[in-house]
Write an enzyme that holds these catalytic residues in place. Sequence first.
Site, PDB file in Angstrom:
ATOM      1  N   GLU A 164      22.150  -3.191  36.076  1.00  0.00           N
ATOM      2  CA  GLU A 164      23.169  -2.148  36.148  1.00  0.00           C
ATOM      3  C   GLU A 164      23.190  -1.441  37.510  1.00  0.00           C
ATOM      4  O   GLU A 164      24.131  -0.701  37.799  1.00  0.00           O
ATOM      5  CB  GLU A 164      22.928  -1.108  35.056  1.00  0.00           C
ATOM      6  CG  GLU A 164      23.064  -1.670  33.652  1.00  0.00           C
ATOM      7  CD  GLU A 164      22.751  -0.647  32.598  1.00  0.00           C
ATOM      8  OE1 GLU A 164      23.646  -0.388  31.757  1.00  0.00           O
ATOM      9  OE2 GLU A 164      21.628  -0.105  32.593  1.00  0.00           O
ATOM     10  N   GLU A 191      23.257  10.697  29.239  1.00  0.00           N
ATOM     11  CA  GLU A 191      22.880  12.078  28.927  1.00  0.00           C
ATOM     12  C   GLU A 191      23.016  12.973  30.158  1.00  0.00           C
ATOM     13  O   GLU A 191      23.537  14.089  30.077  1.00  0.00           O
ATOM     14  CB  GLU A 191      21.435  12.129  28.399  1.00  0.00           C
ATOM     15  CG  GLU A 191      21.261  11.516  27.025  1.00  0.00           C
ATOM     16  CD  GLU A 191      21.045  10.002  27.016  1.00  0.00           C
ATOM     17  OE1 GLU A 191      20.696   9.471  25.951  1.00  0.00           O
ATOM     18  OE2 GLU A 191      21.227   9.339  28.062  1.00  0.00           O
ATOM     19  N   LYS A 229      29.667   4.173  26.838  1.00  0.00           N
ATOM     20  CA  LYS A 229      29.652   2.947  27.635  1.00  0.00           C
ATOM     21  C   LYS A 229      30.159   1.822  26.731  1.00  0.00           C
ATOM     22  O   LYS A 229      29.423   1.344  25.863  1.00  0.00           O
ATOM     23  CB  LYS A 229      28.237   2.636  28.127  1.00  0.00           C
ATOM     24  CG  LYS A 229      27.782   3.532  29.259  1.00  0.00           C
ATOM     25  CD  LYS A 229      26.346   3.282  29.657  1.00  0.00           C
ATOM     26  CE  LYS A 229      26.124   1.925  30.258  1.00  0.00           C
ATOM     27  NZ  LYS A 229      24.715   1.725  30.689  1.00  0.00           N
TER      28      LYS A 229
END
Length: 140
Positions: free
Chosen positions: A38, A89, A114
């Site tokens: 990612e 978060e 997501k």
Amino acid sequence: MTKSFVTPVGFADARQGLAHLFVRGLTVEAQIGVWAHEKGRRQIVRLDLDLAVDDPRSAGDDHAKVVCYEWASNEVRAVIASGHFNLVERLAEETAERLLRNPQIHAVRIRVEKPGAIRGAEAAGIEIVRLNTRTPEVLP
């Protein structure tokens, strides 16, 4: 162990002079994720915003006297553009903090998703509610 349940925040309440401003399904490319695959790439995140704002009736038809949903969306984009987030978060918290700088906003509910993060699920994410401690208390 007994768990207490959270009482929902009333985002619109005429008695308290609050209206509910919302943005649904705001889709933005973000640098987000904790895993190696990612890092260094952008992923789609989807956000829902719920804002408890001053009742707009006193504003008449004056755009400058209300909280604008386009402004709120641009604030979200600015937070996302600030850099990489490991966690949804943290993105939610920084978004809430930024929006709550506006004294016309008394509370926010932020949902960050997501899409496709979990195989077989439409989306995964978090939802938070935060109160503006700098404005007079109008919420329960």
